[in-house]
Design an enzyme around this catalytic site. Sequence first.
Site, PDB file in Angstrom:
ATOM      1  N   CYS A  86     -47.632  29.527  -9.271  1.00 42.00           N
ATOM      2  CA  CYS A  86     -47.550  29.860  -7.848  1.00 42.00           C
ATOM      3  C   CYS A  86     -46.103  30.223  -7.529  1.00 42.00           C
ATOM      4  CB  CYS A  86     -47.997  28.660  -7.018  1.00 42.00           C
ATOM      5  SG  CYS A  86     -47.889  28.968  -5.258  1.00 42.00           S
ATOM      6  N   LEU A  87     -45.836  31.503  -7.425  1.00 44.96           N
ATOM      7  CA  LEU A  87     -44.471  31.983  -7.192  1.00 44.96           C
ATOM      8  C   LEU A  87     -44.586  33.226  -6.326  1.00 44.96           C
ATOM      9  CD1 LEU A  87     -41.502  31.524  -8.078  1.00 44.96           C
ATOM     10  CD2 LEU A  87     -41.944  33.051 -10.001  1.00 44.96           C
TER      11      LEU A  87
END
Lengths: 151, 120
Positions: A86-87
């Site tokens: 999750c970026l």
Amino acid sequence: MALPKRIIKETQRLLAEPAPGISASPSEENARYFNVMIIGPSTSPYEGGVYKLELYLPEDYPMAAPKVRFLTKIYHPNIDKLGRICLDILKDKWSPALQIRTVLLSIQALLSSPNPDDPLDENVARQWREDENSAINTAKDWTRIYAMQDN
Amino acid sequence: MADVPRSFRLLEELERAEKGQVDGTISYGLDQEDDVNLVHWVASIMDRNGDLHSLKLECSPEYPQRPPKVYFSPRIENKHVMADGQVSTSFWMIKDWNASYSIEKLLKAIRDNIVLGRRM
């Protein structure tokens, strides 16, 4: 199909001037598919670990972000059990001005600064928020068990 | 078309299912949430009466060049379903498999032609 010049340039530079603690090399069968290694940053719970990742440049790269995931198991609130990351720059904050190198540096930075307020794995994030010390110990254990073997 | 590696192809298929972007009468997902090799899947297909039929799928390292193995679990009675519940290679989509097909397309074909018994 010919490989875009941009990808050729980026690949040459990655191989010639690798970023500290990061290596990325294209696979022999598919020049858009990279084997990546990231060394766990010192003073993070992942210190001493060597993490394998896979990276793929989709057809519409650089208009679309590279696809990346961890292959080595890791205990981190922004990385799930399948290694998905999750970026923001891999999703809505992607810009064609970013590169493979900047993506990998951002992932390395994410290892130094887990963000339990924007979690991908809710169970890991909850432990991180409720008892950070024990979460960090679990992350260190996982580093020892999964990221130090055969290296 | 660029050659999408097996893992990212299967992750895309998983994401569609997780986001509820697949047809409402079928569903699928990984059997174990930490199956990093993305091999073992479970699925269900709803029939006309609203009853659910469970299936298991196995995606080999050759997916999507080769079709997944699909099993009805429990087995249902059909000429394309073998004694152990596996959908046989006599089923058209498995026989004429093409890398552009997907788990979703395969489940839809099985729903239409085996569960609902529409002509192929």
